[in-house]
Design a protein around this motif. Structure first.
Motif, mmCIF file in Angstrom:
data_model
loop_
_atom_site.group_PDB
_atom_site.id
_atom_site.type_symbol
_atom_site.label_atom_id
_atom_site.label_comp_id
_atom_site.label_asym_id
_atom_site.label_seq_id
_atom_site.Cartn_x
_atom_site.Cartn_y
_atom_site.Cartn_z
ATOM 1 N N GLY A 288 5.666 11.528 -1.459
ATOM 2 C CA GLY A 288 4.662 12.570 -1.396
ATOM 3 C C GLY A 288 4.315 12.907 0.033
ATOM 4 O O GLY A 288 4.741 12.234 0.968
ATOM 5 N N GLY A 289 3.516 13.948 0.168
ATOM 6 C CA GLY A 289 3.172 14.433 1.494
ATOM 7 C C GLY A 289 1.814 13.975 1.964
ATOM 8 O O GLY A 289 1.149 13.144 1.338
ATOM 9 N N HIS A 290 1.422 14.550 3.068
ATOM 10 C CA HIS A 290 0.147 14.259 3.708
ATOM 11 C C HIS A 290 -0.919 15.229 3.216
ATOM 12 O O HIS A 290 -0.611 16.341 2.787
ATOM 13 N N THR A 291 -2.160 14.807 3.312
ATOM 14 C CA THR A 291 -3.263 15.685 2.920
ATOM 15 C C THR A 291 -3.704 16.564 4.083
ATOM 16 O O THR A 291 -4.435 17.517 3.887
ATOM 17 N N SER A 292 -3.253 16.232 5.296
ATOM 18 C CA SER A 292 -3.547 17.039 6.479
ATOM 19 C C SER A 292 -2.269 17.158 7.302
ATOM 20 O O SER A 292 -1.570 16.159 7.501
ATOM 21 N N LEU A 293 -1.978 18.342 7.770
ATOM 22 C CA LEU A 293 -0.806 18.530 8.628
ATOM 23 C C LEU A 293 -1.166 18.450 10.106
ATOM 24 O O LEU A 293 -0.290 18.498 10.965
ATOM 25 N N THR A 294 -2.450 18.291 10.411
ATOM 26 C CA THR A 294 -2.864 18.244 11.814
ATOM 27 C C THR A 294 -3.247 16.845 12.293
ATOM 28 O O THR A 294 -3.211 16.575 13.480
ATOM 29 N N ARG A 295 -3.596 15.948 11.374
ATOM 30 C CA ARG A 295 -3.934 14.585 11.797
ATOM 31 C C ARG A 295 -3.551 13.593 10.707
ATOM 32 O O ARG A 295 -3.442 13.950 9.533
ATOM 33 N N HIS A 296 -3.372 12.339 11.132
ATOM 34 C CA HIS A 296 -3.003 11.298 10.171
ATOM 35 C C HIS A 296 -4.252 10.824 9.436
ATOM 36 O O HIS A 296 -5.261 10.512 10.049
ATOM 37 N N GLU A 297 -4.154 10.789 8.119
ATOM 38 C CA GLU A 297 -5.254 10.328 7.264
ATOM 39 C C GLU A 297 -4.870 8.990 6.643
ATOM 40 O O GLU A 297 -3.691 8.650 6.550
ATOM 41 N N PRO A 298 -5.852 8.213 6.176
ATOM 42 C CA PRO A 298 -5.532 6.950 5.500
ATOM 43 C C PRO A 298 -4.705 7.181 4.234
ATOM 44 O O PRO A 298 -4.680 8.286 3.683
ATOM 45 N N CYS A 299 -4.094 6.134 3.771
ATOM 46 C CA CYS A 299 -3.265 6.188 2.561
ATOM 47 C C CYS A 299 -4.099 6.674 1.371
ATOM 48 O O CYS A 299 -5.160 6.136 1.086
ATOM 49 N N HIS A 300 -3.585 7.690 0.682
ATOM 50 C CA HIS A 300 -4.278 8.215 -0.503
ATOM 51 C C HIS A 300 -3.495 7.911 -1.786
ATOM 52 O O HIS A 300 -4.035 8.029 -2.871
ATOM 53 N N VAL A 301 -2.240 7.526 -1.643
ATOM 54 C CA VAL A 301 -1.403 7.154 -2.785
ATOM 55 C C VAL A 301 -0.468 6.029 -2.327
ATOM 56 O O VAL A 301 0.058 6.078 -1.221
ATOM 57 N N PHE A 302 -0.258 5.028 -3.190
ATOM 58 C CA PHE A 302 0.713 3.986 -2.868
ATOM 59 C C PHE A 302 1.445 3.539 -4.120
ATOM 60 O O PHE A 302 0.958 3.698 -5.244
ATOM 61 N N ASN A 303 2.636 3.016 -3.898
ATOM 62 C CA ASN A 303 3.472 2.496 -4.981
ATOM 63 C C ASN A 303 3.461 0.980 -4.972
ATOM 64 O O ASN A 303 3.401 0.359 -3.903
ATOM 65 N N VAL A 304 3.586 0.409 -6.153
ATOM 66 C CA VAL A 304 3.822 -1.026 -6.313
ATOM 67 C C VAL A 304 5.101 -1.150 -7.137
ATOM 68 O O VAL A 304 5.141 -0.698 -8.279
ATOM 69 N N PHE A 305 6.153 -1.680 -6.525
ATOM 70 C CA PHE A 305 7.426 -1.906 -7.225
ATOM 71 C C PHE A 305 7.472 -3.366 -7.650
ATOM 72 O O PHE A 305 7.314 -4.261 -6.816
ATOM 73 N N ILE A 306 7.706 -3.592 -8.940
ATOM 74 C CA ILE A 306 7.810 -4.947 -9.481
ATOM 75 C C ILE A 306 9.167 -5.077 -10.164
ATOM 76 O O ILE A 306 9.379 -4.498 -11.236
ATOM 77 N N PRO A 307 10.106 -5.810 -9.541
ATOM 78 C CA PRO A 307 11.427 -5.946 -10.155
ATOM 79 C C PRO A 307 11.365 -6.835 -11.403
ATOM 80 O O PRO A 307 10.672 -7.853 -11.421
ATOM 81 N N LEU A 308 12.088 -6.425 -12.421
ATOM 82 C CA LEU A 308 12.110 -7.189 -13.675
ATOM 83 C C LEU A 308 13.281 -8.162 -13.722
ATOM 84 O O LEU A 308 13.454 -8.875 -14.714
ATOM 85 N N VAL A 309 14.086 -8.176 -12.653
ATOM 86 C CA VAL A 309 15.171 -9.149 -12.451
ATOM 87 C C VAL A 309 15.209 -9.449 -10.953
ATOM 88 O O VAL A 309 14.643 -8.711 -10.144
ATOM 89 N N ASP A 310 15.854 -10.550 -10.562
ATOM 90 C CA ASP A 310 16.088 -10.801 -9.142
ATOM 91 C C ASP A 310 16.955 -9.669 -8.594
ATOM 92 O O ASP A 310 17.878 -9.209 -9.269
ATOM 93 N N VAL A 311 16.678 -9.212 -7.380
ATOM 94 C CA VAL A 311 17.403 -8.080 -6.809
ATOM 95 C C VAL A 311 18.068 -8.477 -5.484
ATOM 96 O O VAL A 311 17.500 -8.279 -4.410
ATOM 97 N N PRO A 312 19.288 -9.037 -5.564
ATOM 98 C CA PRO A 312 20.035 -9.312 -4.333
ATOM 99 C C PRO A 312 20.591 -8.007 -3.760
ATOM 100 O O PRO A 312 20.554 -6.956 -4.421
#
Length: 179
Positions: free
Chosen positions: A36-60
């Motif tokens: 996703g994109g930023h909420t402002s194109l002129t300055r950096h804002e804090p994280c508004h969305v984040f992902n949590v990836f949880i593998p259901l098997v070991d991932v080599p």
């Protein structure tokens, strides 16, 4: 005070989506992307969305873990010039490819550049090449022939944010009322 309650509610995160991401044997490496994109194109804002990836098997490495470019959540606001500036200043951080265990977790900002690596578990020679190239897995870890890589993806967002790009109102699973 009512204003404090409103501010607190808008800063809370909620589970805005959950999905299952599956890398099938033989799938290629994805292109680098931000979810996703930023909420402002002129300055950096804090994280508004984040992902949590949880593998259901070991991932080599052979099964194509998610690869991240740390710090790029700052660059994706204006990608080309900011990446060039980071390279010129030698501040671009190296790529990270965590090999997660089943049930582990990877949490990252929606705006960070990332990609799924190729799942070469159906190609014994390619899997062995990864090990020979410095991957320190033991022999047992190389026995991933033809394995699917299922990852549970939880996406959290601030209460005020709705991701209509990745999660539109209409779904392929929405029943057509004309039927």
């Amino acid at each position: 005070n009512n204003n404090n309650n409103v501010q607190k509610q808008t800063n809370e995160y909620y589970l805005c989506n959950f999905s299952l991401l599956v890398a099938t044997p033989g799938c290629p490496t994805q292109s680098w992307h931000a979810d996703g994109g930023h909420t402002s194109l002129t300055r950096h804002e804090p994280c508004h969305v984040f992902n949590v990836f949880i593998p259901l098997v070991d991932v080599p490495l052979a099964m194509g873990p998610t690869e991240l470019r740390p710090g790029t959540q700052y660059h994706t606001r204006n990608l080309a010039p900011m990446m060039l500036a980071a390279k010129a200043r030698k501040t671009l951080r190296p790529v990270v490819t965590p090999e997660l265990k089943m049930g582990g977790g990877l949490v990252f900002d929606y705006r960070i550049l990332h990609r799924g690596r190729a799942n070469v578990s159906d190609d014994g020679a390619a899997a062995m090449d990864l090990r020979d190239a410095g991957d320190k897995r033991d022999e047992e870890d190389c026995s991933t022939e033809g394995r699917y890589r299922p990852v549970l993806v939880l996406t959290f967002a601030r209460r005020w944010f709705v991701d209509v790009c990745n999660f539109p109102k209409n779904s392929i699973f929405t029943l057509d009322e004309r039927q």
